[in-house]
Scaffold this motif. Structure first.
Motif, PDB file in Angstrom:
ATOM      1  N   GLN A  70      -0.409  -8.177  -2.586  1.00  0.00           N
ATOM      2  CA  GLN A  70      -0.289  -7.726  -1.206  1.00  0.00           C
ATOM      3  C   GLN A  70       0.508  -6.436  -1.104  1.00  0.00           C
ATOM      4  O   GLN A  70       0.186  -5.534  -0.320  1.00  0.00           O
ATOM      5  CB  GLN A  70       0.371  -8.844  -0.376  1.00  0.00           C
ATOM      6  CG  GLN A  70       0.320  -8.612   1.113  1.00  0.00           C
ATOM      7  CD  GLN A  70      -1.099  -8.464   1.627  1.00  0.00           C
ATOM      8  OE1 GLN A  70      -2.031  -9.093   1.130  1.00  0.00           O
ATOM      9  NE2 GLN A  70      -1.276  -7.624   2.614  1.00  0.00           N
ATOM     10  N   HIS A  71       1.546  -6.348  -1.910  1.00  0.00           N
ATOM     11  CA  HIS A  71       2.400  -5.164  -1.860  1.00  0.00           C
ATOM     12  C   HIS A  71       1.606  -3.905  -2.175  1.00  0.00           C
ATOM     13  O   HIS A  71       1.723  -2.868  -1.510  1.00  0.00           O
ATOM     14  CB  HIS A  71       3.559  -5.340  -2.850  1.00  0.00           C
ATOM     15  CG  HIS A  71       4.331  -4.083  -3.068  1.00  0.00           C
ATOM     16  ND1 HIS A  71       5.143  -3.528  -2.117  1.00  0.00           N
ATOM     17  CD2 HIS A  71       4.400  -3.252  -4.132  1.00  0.00           C
ATOM     18  CE1 HIS A  71       5.691  -2.434  -2.580  1.00  0.00           C
ATOM     19  NE2 HIS A  71       5.263  -2.232  -3.791  1.00  0.00           N
ATOM     20  N   CYS A  72       0.768  -4.029  -3.194  1.00  0.00           N
ATOM     21  CA  CYS A  72      -0.065  -2.874  -3.562  1.00  0.00           C
ATOM     22  C   CYS A  72      -0.994  -2.499  -2.430  1.00  0.00           C
ATOM     23  O   CYS A  72      -1.194  -1.313  -2.123  1.00  0.00           O
ATOM     24  CB  CYS A  72      -0.905  -3.208  -4.797  1.00  0.00           C
ATOM     25  SG  CYS A  72       0.064  -3.377  -6.279  1.00  0.00           S
ATOM     26  N   LEU A  73      -1.576  -3.532  -1.810  1.00  0.00           N
ATOM     27  CA  LEU A  73      -2.523  -3.240  -0.743  1.00  0.00           C
ATOM     28  C   LEU A  73      -1.825  -2.553   0.420  1.00  0.00           C
ATOM     29  O   LEU A  73      -2.368  -1.630   1.039  1.00  0.00           O
ATOM     30  CB  LEU A  73      -3.195  -4.531  -0.276  1.00  0.00           C
ATOM     31  CG  LEU A  73      -4.082  -5.198  -1.317  1.00  0.00           C
ATOM     32  CD1 LEU A  73      -4.644  -6.500  -0.784  1.00  0.00           C
ATOM     33  CD2 LEU A  73      -5.217  -4.290  -1.723  1.00  0.00           C
ATOM     34  N   LEU A 126      -6.469   3.416  -3.528  1.00  0.00           N
ATOM     35  CA  LEU A 126      -6.218   2.234  -4.359  1.00  0.00           C
ATOM     36  C   LEU A 126      -5.856   2.649  -5.773  1.00  0.00           C
ATOM     37  O   LEU A 126      -4.937   2.093  -6.381  1.00  0.00           O
ATOM     38  CB  LEU A 126      -7.462   1.348  -4.385  1.00  0.00           C
ATOM     39  CG  LEU A 126      -7.603   0.409  -3.192  1.00  0.00           C
ATOM     40  CD1 LEU A 126      -8.964  -0.221  -3.192  1.00  0.00           C
ATOM     41  CD2 LEU A 126      -6.542  -0.665  -3.240  1.00  0.00           C
ATOM     42  N   TYR A 127      -6.585   3.616  -6.297  1.00  0.00           N
ATOM     43  CA  TYR A 127      -6.302   4.026  -7.661  1.00  0.00           C
ATOM     44  C   TYR A 127      -4.920   4.652  -7.759  1.00  0.00           C
ATOM     45  O   TYR A 127      -4.215   4.487  -8.758  1.00  0.00           O
ATOM     46  CB  TYR A 127      -7.379   4.988  -8.150  1.00  0.00           C
ATOM     47  CG  TYR A 127      -7.207   5.334  -9.593  1.00  0.00           C
ATOM     48  CD1 TYR A 127      -6.984   6.634  -9.997  1.00  0.00           C
ATOM     49  CD2 TYR A 127      -7.239   4.344 -10.566  1.00  0.00           C
ATOM     50  CE1 TYR A 127      -6.802   6.942 -11.327  1.00  0.00           C
ATOM     51  CE2 TYR A 127      -7.060   4.642 -11.888  1.00  0.00           C
ATOM     52  CZ  TYR A 127      -6.842   5.951 -12.271  1.00  0.00           C
ATOM     53  OH  TYR A 127      -6.662   6.251 -13.575  1.00  0.00           O
ATOM     54  N   LEU A 128      -4.541   5.386  -6.719  1.00  0.00           N
ATOM     55  CA  LEU A 128      -3.214   5.992  -6.709  1.00  0.00           C
ATOM     56  C   LEU A 128      -2.144   4.908  -6.793  1.00  0.00           C
ATOM     57  O   LEU A 128      -1.166   5.036  -7.532  1.00  0.00           O
ATOM     58  CB  LEU A 128      -3.046   6.800  -5.416  1.00  0.00           C
ATOM     59  CG  LEU A 128      -1.921   7.816  -5.376  1.00  0.00           C
ATOM     60  CD1 LEU A 128      -2.042   8.799  -6.510  1.00  0.00           C
ATOM     61  CD2 LEU A 128      -1.933   8.531  -4.048  1.00  0.00           C
ATOM     62  N   VAL A 129      -2.373   3.843  -6.044  1.00  0.00           N
ATOM     63  CA  VAL A 129      -1.424   2.730  -6.097  1.00  0.00           C
ATOM     64  C   VAL A 129      -1.385   2.128  -7.502  1.00  0.00           C
ATOM     65  O   VAL A 129      -0.317   1.837  -8.047  1.00  0.00           O
ATOM     66  CB  VAL A 129      -1.814   1.656  -5.071  1.00  0.00           C
ATOM     67  CG1 VAL A 129      -1.029   0.387  -5.308  1.00  0.00           C
ATOM     68  CG2 VAL A 129      -1.555   2.159  -3.681  1.00  0.00           C
TER      69      VAL A 129
END
Lengths: 193, 669
Positions: free
Chosen positions: B105-108, B137-140
């Motif tokens: 969730q944190h990544c999202l 998303l990839y940056l995350v």
């Protein structure tokens, strides 16, 4: 410019791209029919004319804009462009040739747009380290391209630095390219193997 | 409006605000200053169980969403709605993609933040939203260090990796986020898991990690895809621990090509580390570092070139001796062999002489050889003959190198210019021969002449570039044949358009034009200019432009109103304020007018009279509501307005009853 003597790197210019304007409308069909060394691309609306003497490929549009690629120096590019204009004149179009100085950038008829040069460093370069030290300017995506892409905004030049030490530089003119190489040399030297 | 401080009528500062009723009343004179203020009281409602709960709804942080906005349909609000929608959509898509990648969730949430930043910087414009989301998303993934590759994302989306990569680079640059470089070690646990090593998973991973570190030291990893290196390391590690993983299995997991994997393995083989046994490798670390493989390949090439040079130098030493023999042999050969046609005899002579002194006539030789090559391509029989002769001579010289070089050069030209139509098919054999022969005679003139405008350019040569009629025809036919498909398409398109025209359905799909270019308005007075602008812009459909025009053209009423309006600047301000209040209170149809009129009201005095006119006919529709503002106006409005009002009301009635009457009036006047 002065530092060049210390470095003694040979920068090889591989491609010079220039834009040339004939101030008249050109009939592509006529050029395509009567030129012996032309390729007519009707779907995009342009004609490719290849010259042998300065090895140049010119893309000609009906508006009168011509792009010359493949020259190995600025003088050659200008020479080729003039040749091309002469041959268009022979075909019957009213091409205006201007006798201006090569370095006079106010000459709207002819302009060197892009210069591509290759240079070889005598040492290898550590790319991840180099990227870390030059954060905003350098970008390195090994998944996409094996070289680091370094942009110098002031010169509007882009350098591609490979781990083997070979560097590809593109810039708006030969001077920019030379100064770009000089600028990058100390940085690259830091991260050498 | 200073309702909370000073009463407008009596000037006393004691104003009582009742939150429950929503009133602001002056305690001095009793005038109601504010009515229907938005009440911010918390209300409670009784539950079925006897307890009480607060009345209200939960509103999401991200925007209006499903709750209808108060008064709805304002342009200011519409803009906000759209942004909220965009963000909502983006969030949904991020979650959808992220769940497929098993991101937490944190990544999202972080990805959604990136997306918000991107939207505010207008990076989503002109790009597919899916690309932008994938890039976020990839940056995350990069910043968090999760083992997700760009390839995974492109797999999910079925998009080219490089396209995604481009978007990603732009995003990273614009958001000034420095994504840390990928470490291939990150991928190892993931791939190892996929290769199913069972209990020994951990050991194999550790071995693979050591291998990778070794590879890094040996300069195999710069500029290479991390997945390829991982694949090679894992393959070797698996073998070391007696697991049989074929190259194909590894490839399926790692997503690189078989040849890439093999290449990595061979490169690793070249390093000294490969010579160690398994046990030695686990214990010892060699100190030396290797050069990167591409560097060694480059060095090899250099060495070969140097060898060749040395060889040629040696040969040149011997040439002095051989040349004399060579001349004799040549003369004998020429006498004995059948003569070649004129042009190429020149070539053969030139070639053999110039081979030895290539440096001096470098350019010419290059030219001749190019031409030779071009001619050879077009006339292959001649070429064969020539080749034989050359070979014969070269063998005698002992310079087999040159022979191979000439063989190499012509094909290179072919590849440069692409597949040329042969001269025979074009029917221009003759002209080409001519061209070559003339060039042959005057090579010196054209080189080096670039300074003067036309003198360096040989007209004759350029004339060769121009075909005559027969040739032109043939060429036209050829072109037609080649581009038959495109021409067919064009004809079909035209036929289709003709059909549609007949049927009357024809829609011209013109490329979208940008905003219409309007001519600059030329008017003598500000009033005229405003009129023209209104005409052009056609802001509202509710405004009867004819009436507007009429108002200014009519002499009697407007000057009065204009005078009144210009006299009392404060009055007009009050009026505008009241109008804005009135328009706020009234429902939808009026609001669009009111809002548009607000800027007009604030900036243009001359038009104020006209716009005031306009609001009144519209507000008349809502009878009851209008009474209030009208009443307000009458009560506390400036005295000067009363006569205006009456006049306006009259006019209003007229307008209401017969819209045409205004036109008639215009026509009449």
């Amino acid at each position: 410019m002065d530092a060049d003597s210390d470095v003694a790197l040979d920068i090889l210019i591989t491609n010079v791209v220039c834009v040339f304007r004939t101030r008249c409308h050109l009939n592509l069909r006529k050029i395509a029919l009567e030129g012996a060394n032309v390729i007519y691309k009707r779907d995009v609306g342009k004609v490719l004319m290849k010259l042998r003497k300065p090895r140049i490929t010119a893309t000609i549009w009906s508006s009168g804009k011509v792009i010359c690629t493949g020259a190995t120096s600025e003088e050659e590019a200008k020479f080729g462009a003039r040749r091309l204009a002469r041959s268009l004149q022979k075909l019957g179009f009213q091409v205006i040739l201007m006798k201006k100085d090569l370095h006079d950038s106010s000459n709207a008829n002819f302009k060197v747009v892009n210069v591509l040069a290759v240079c070889n460093m005598p040492f290898e370069i550590r790319l991840p380290e180099f990227t870390k030290n030059n954060r905003p300017h350098a970008s390195y995506e090994p998944e996409l391209h094996p070289a680091v892409c370094y942009r110098i905004k002031s010169l509007r030049a882009t350098l591609q630095i490979f781990s083997t030490g070979s560097i590809t530089v593109t810039g708006p003119n030969v001077k920019a390219v030379a100064s770009a190489v000089e600028q990058i040399y100390p940085f690259v030297f830091e991260s050498r193997k | 409006m200073p309702g909370g401080r000073v009463c407008g009528a009596c000037g006393c500062a004691e104003i009582e605000v009742d939150a429950a009723r929503g009133d602001a009343v002056c305690t001095g004179c009793g005038s109601v200053l504010e009515d229907n203020i938005i009440v911010s009281e918390v209300q409670f409602v009784e539950n079925s169980g006897g307890g009480s709960s607060a009345v209200g709804q939960f509103v999401s942080l991200d925007g209006a969403g499903k709750t209808p906005t108060l008064g709805g349909g304002f342009h200011a609000n519409l803009g906000k709605e759209s942004r909220a929608k965009t963000l909502q959509n983006g969030k949904r898509q991020i979650h959808h993609l992220g769940n497929q990648l098993q991101l937490n969730q944190h990544c999202l949430d972080t990805a959604f933040n990136f997306f918000k930043m991107a939207v505010s910087k207008h990076l989503t414009r002109g790009r597919k939203r899916t690309h932008v989301i994938a890039a976020c998303l990839y940056l995350v993934c990069r910043t968090e260090g999760t083992p997700h590759m760009l390839l995974d994302l492109s797999d999910l989306l079925q998009v080219n990796v490089y396209v995604l990569g481009k978007t990603f680079l732009v995003l990273a640059r614009e958001l000034c986020i420095n994504a840390p470089a990928i470490d291939p070690c990150l991928y190892i646990p993931r791939f190892a898991h996929m290769l199913e090593f069972g209990d020994k998973n951990h050991e194999v991973s550790m071995t693979a990690l050591r291998l990778l570190q070794r590879m890094k030291r040996d300069w195999m990893h710069t500029g290479r895809r991390p997945s390829g290196l991982c694949g090679a390391a894992l393959l070797v590690a698996a073998r070391m621990h007696d697991f049989r993983r074929t190259v194909k299995e590894v490839i399926r997991v790692v997503k690189v090509c078989e040849s890439t994997l093999r290449k990595r393995l061979t490169e690793f083989q070249d390093t000294p580390t490969s010579q160690l046994t398994i046990d030695e490798f686990m214990k010892i670390d060699l100190e030396e570092e290797c050069d990167p493989p591409s560097f060694t390949a480059g060095q090899k090439k250099l060495k070969i070139q140097q060898l060749e040079k040395a060889l040629s130098k040696k040969l040149e030493d011997f040439e002095g001796e051989i040349s004399s023999y060579q001349d004799e042999i040549e003369s004998e050969l020429e006498n004995s062999r059948p003569k070649a046609k004129g042009v190429f005899a020149n070539f053969t002579k030139d070639d053999s002489i110039e081979d030895n002194a290539s440096s001096i006539f470098g350019e010419e030789e290059a030219e001749d050889e190019e031409l030779e090559a071009a001619a050879n391509h077009l006339n292959k029989d001649f070429y064969d003959e020539l080749n034989e002769k050359d070979r014969g001579k070269r063998n005698e010289d002992g310079e087999c190198r040159n022979g191979s070089e000439t063989l190499v050069r012509p094909p290179a030209l072919e590849s440069l210019l692409g597949p040329l139509p042969t001269a025979a098919s074009l029917g221009i054999t003759e002209s080409i021969k001519e061209c070559i022969s003339t060039k042959d005679q005057e090579p010196g003139e054209n080189t080096g002449d670039g300074e003067l405008d036309l003198s360096g350019i040989d007209d004759n040569e350029i004339d060769r570039y121009i075909l005559n009629e027969a040739e032109a025809q043939i060429k036209a036919e050829l072109w037609m044949k080649e581009n038959a498909d495109y021409l067919k398409e064009q004809k079909e398109k035209e036929a289709r358009i003709a059909k549609e025209k007949e049927l009357g359905i024809y829609k011209e799909h013109k490329p979208k034009k940008s905003a219409k270019k309007r001519e600059p308005i030329q008017a003598s007075t500000a009033g005229e200019a405003i009129e023209k602008m209104l005409e052009q812009k056609k802001i509202s459909s509710k405004i009867n432009y004819n009436v507007l025009r009429d108002l200014n053209s009519k002499g009697s009423n407007t000057p009065k109103k204009e005078d009144d309006s210009t006299d009392d600047s404060t009055n007009t301000k009050k009026l505008s304020r009241r109008k804005s209040i009135a328009s706020r209170n009234i429902a939808n149809p009026v609001n669009s007018v009111g809002k548009r009129l607000r800027p007009l009201i604030s900036t243009q005095f001359a038009k104020k009279a006209a716009t005031e006119e306009v609001t009144f006919p519209n507000t008349q529709a809502e009878a009851s509501d209008v009474e209030k503002p009208a009443a307000v106006l009458v009560e506390s409005g400036p005295v000067a307005y009363n006569p205006d009002e009456e006049v306006e009301e009259e006019e209003v009635e007229e307008d209401e009853d017969h819209c045409m009457s205004a036109l008639q009036l215009m026509g009449g006047n």
